[in-house]
Every structure is written in structure tokens, then in C-alpha cells.
Design an enzyme around this catalytic site. Structure first.
Site, PDB file in Angstrom:
ATOM      1  N   GLU A  56      15.195 -27.638 107.475  1.00 50.91           N
ATOM      2  CA  GLU A  56      14.144 -28.650 107.418  1.00 50.91           C
ATOM      3  C   GLU A  56      13.416 -28.571 106.080  1.00 50.91           C
ATOM      4  O   GLU A  56      13.013 -29.574 105.513  1.00 50.91           O
ATOM      5  CB  GLU A  56      13.147 -28.456 108.567  1.00 50.91           C
ATOM      6  CG  GLU A  56      12.048 -29.502 108.611  1.00 50.91           C
ATOM      7  CD  GLU A  56      11.212 -29.430 109.868  1.00 50.91           C
ATOM      8  OE1 GLU A  56       9.990 -29.633 109.758  1.00 50.91           O
ATOM      9  OE2 GLU A  56      11.770 -29.182 110.954  1.00 50.91           O
TER      10      GLU A  56
ATOM     11  N   ARG B 193      13.165 -35.977 111.618  1.00 49.98           N
ATOM     12  CA  ARG B 193      12.811 -35.307 110.363  1.00 49.98           C
ATOM     13  C   ARG B 193      13.547 -35.878 109.150  1.00 49.98           C
ATOM     14  O   ARG B 193      13.924 -35.151 108.225  1.00 49.98           O
ATOM     15  CB  ARG B 193      13.053 -33.797 110.470  1.00 49.98           C
ATOM     16  CG  ARG B 193      12.197 -33.110 111.527  1.00 49.98           C
ATOM     17  CD  ARG B 193      10.709 -33.236 111.222  1.00 49.98           C
ATOM     18  NE  ARG B 193       9.909 -32.662 112.303  1.00 49.98           N
ATOM     19  CZ  ARG B 193       9.419 -33.357 113.332  1.00 49.98           C
ATOM     20  NH1 ARG B 193       9.648 -34.670 113.413  1.00 49.98           N
ATOM     21  NH2 ARG B 193       8.697 -32.767 114.262  1.00 49.98           N
TER      22      ARG B 193
ATOM     23  N   SER C 193       7.864 -24.933 109.138  1.00 52.15           N
ATOM     24  CA  SER C 193       9.084 -24.809 109.944  1.00 52.15           C
ATOM     25  C   SER C 193      10.316 -24.851 109.044  1.00 52.15           C
ATOM     26  O   SER C 193      10.485 -25.789 108.265  1.00 52.15           O
ATOM     27  CB  SER C 193       9.159 -25.929 110.978  1.00 52.15           C
ATOM     28  OG  SER C 193       8.116 -25.816 111.923  1.00 52.15           O
TER      29      SER C 193
END
Length: 305
Positions: free
Chosen positions: A298, A179, A228
Site C-alpha cells: 500500500e 486503495r 499501513s
């Protein structure tokens, strides 16, 4: 909050600017959470040449931030000083096919890229069908789902430096990690080339339908959410840690941990950015106390609190 108007001065420096430049424009409507303050200046370029021109004439002391469709973003309540750049589909959203290669602008929706690849019998990009963002964001954060990531299919990315210089990064140069990418935050991605493999279109479409069906079953996709919230720690699922810590359904003001999926925060209607970020930090603190795991955000958080 209202910032000093810098737009007239910027326009005087850039007589050939073709894009739209607005002062103190609210960013809340541009994010999926529907929260946040204004941009001191919001620039929507006409195309890549226009963006390069703008950046090359923008004083270096003025901060710059680029956003996509706002699906992985919290804009804090007092807004952002400097210039916020939003790449529009017209000029940055084109998708073209060349054999087993897919070329996409940074403003192209991930879902549309998956659909274009499927229509051309190109497999490997099905995972994009379930990601609610743009290619620019996918490049920045190595977006992924269902066991696949951007780094699995990227050939090269196109970008502009803070000074408007054109740049190209191959897969290795992107320095992808989970990520994240290793490219300087000041760099603005403008497009990318991906490579898949030729396969049966029916099989590709079936996998995409599976991705969508799973997403609708387990994610609150019809709520005001940013996707998320926290990265999955190595070998663990963030939602399981959050659930085990007793945070399912927990609220702060108008923000709530989703009952459907614990790694999603939602705006129930009247949340502020502060509510959402405070809730996220409460989740992190509770998980840390319960399991010893330090969850990492995130979702990107920008602006003045």
C-alpha cells in the site's frame, strides 16, 4: 548520491516562475520514515497558476513525481532523478464550505478537512480524521478508514496534466478501486469537492473522537512509520496474516515490524530505505509461504535503490 544540477537550465526556461526550485535537496526530512536520498530538483510552487506555468515549460523528457506530507511513502536511498513537486499548504491547502459541500486543496491535511466539515455540521468525512495524509494522496489512492472511503464523498477532483493543462474528474471518471484510482500517474491533483450531509455537530465530534482513540490504541502513531504497509486482501486483514506468519517484531537493520500493529513498519532510529523495503519484502515472502496470500504494497516506493 548527487545528481547533475538541472536547476539553472530550468530557471532560464521559466523567467516568470514564482515558486522555489532547489537542486539535490534531501527528501528524507519530508517523509514520515525519515529516510531516502535527494531529489535532482525539488519544486515548491506558489499556487496552481505557478504550477501550471512550470509544467508547461518543463521539457517532456524530465520525469516528474508529486509528493504530499510523505506519510505513505518510501523514498529509496539514491534519490529521484528529475523533478519532485511538493505542494505547500499556502496556495494548495485552503478549505472552504458551501452548504453541505467541502472544497479542499490537495495539500490540505485529511484531518483538517474532517475538522472543517465537523465545524460546519457536515457528516460523512469523519474517517479522514484518522488518516495522516493530504487530500492529493487521498484522491490518488482512494484513502479510507473505518469502513468509509474517498469515493463515498467525492463529487469532483481538480488536476493538472503533465503539460500543465487544467483537468476535472467526476467521481465516475476517477475509476476508484480499493486503495487506488484509475487516473494516470502523471496527473497532479490540485483540489477536490466533497459532499456530506448536515448532522448534529456533537455526534460528528463523538465519531471523530472514537476514530482518534482507536488509532492511538492500536497504531504506533508516535513512531517513524509510513502508515499501513500492505493492502488488506479481500475478506482478510493484512496484520493478522503477518502475525500468523510470525513476523511481529521482526527486524532488518534499523527497520522493524511494529509490535503494536503488524501492518506497520517502523524506523527505530537508524534505518535506511533499503532496510525498510527489504523488511517489507521479507514479510511478503513469509506470509506467502505461510498462508499462500500475496500481500500487495500500500505504501508507495519511489526512487533509485
Amino acid at each position: 548520491m548527487t545528481f547533475p544540477d538541472i536547476v539553472p537550465e530550468l530557471k532560464s526556461r521559466m523567467p516568470d516562475l514564482r515558486g522555489r526550485l532547489l537542486a539535490n535537496e534531501s527528501l528524507a526530512p519530508l517523509t514520515w520514515f525519515r529516510v531516502g536520498g535527494p531529489a535532482q530538483a525539488l519544486f515548491t510552487p506558489a499556487d496552481e497558476d505557478d504550477l501550471a506555468y512550470f509544467l508547461s515549460h518543463l521539457p517532456e523528457e524530465i520525469p516528474v513525481c508529486c509528493i504530499g506530507v510523505g506519510s505513505n511513502l518510501i523514498v529509496r536511498d539514491r534519490g529521484l532523478p528529475g523533478v519532485v513537486i511538493r505542494l505547500p499548504p499556502r496556495g494548495f491547502g485552503e478549505i472552504t464550505i458551501d452548504g453541505d459541500a467541502v472544497h479542499a486543496g490537495a495539500a490540505a491535511l485529511d484531518k483538517r478537512v474532517a475538522e472543517a466539515a465537523a465545524a460546519a455540521s457536515i457528516s460523512g468525512l469523519e474517517f479522514y480524521f484518522g488518516i495522516p495524509g493530504t487530500i492529493g494522496g487521498a484522491l490518488r489512492m482512494n484513502a479510507g478508514a473505518n469502513g468509509s472511503e474517498t469515493r463515498d464523498v467525492l463529487v469532483e477532483a481538480r488536476a493538472l496534466s503533465r503539460r500543465g493543462e487544467r483537468m476535472t474528474f467526476d467521481n465516475f471518471a476517477m475509476a476508484f478501486d480499493y486503495r487506488s484510482s484509475g487516473i494516470d500517474p502523471s496527473v497532479i491533483f490540485t483540489g477536490a469537492m466533497f459532499r456530506g450531509r448536515i448532522a448534529e455537530p456533537q455526534a460528528i465530534r463523538a465519531r471523530m473522537n472514537e476514530v482518534q482513540a482507536h488509532r492511538e490504541t492500536v497504531q504506533p502513531i508516535r513512531e517513524k512509520t509510513g502508515g499501513s504497509t500492505f493492502k488488506n486482501p479481500p475478506g482478510q486483514s493484512a496484520w493478522k496474516l503477518i502475525d500468523a506468519a510470525g513476523m511481529r517484531g521482526h527486524r532488518v537493520g534499523g527497520a522493524q515490524v511494529s509490535d503494536m500493529h503488524c501492518n506497520f513498519l517502523i524506523n527505530t532510529g537508524e534505518a535506511t530505505a533499503r532496510d525498510i523495503e527489504t523488511l517489507g519484502e521479507s514479510v511478503r515472502e513469509r506470509v506467502k509461504r505461510h498462508s499462500g496470500v500475496d500481500l500487495q504494497w500500500e505504501i508507495k516506493r519511489i526512487g533509485l535503490g
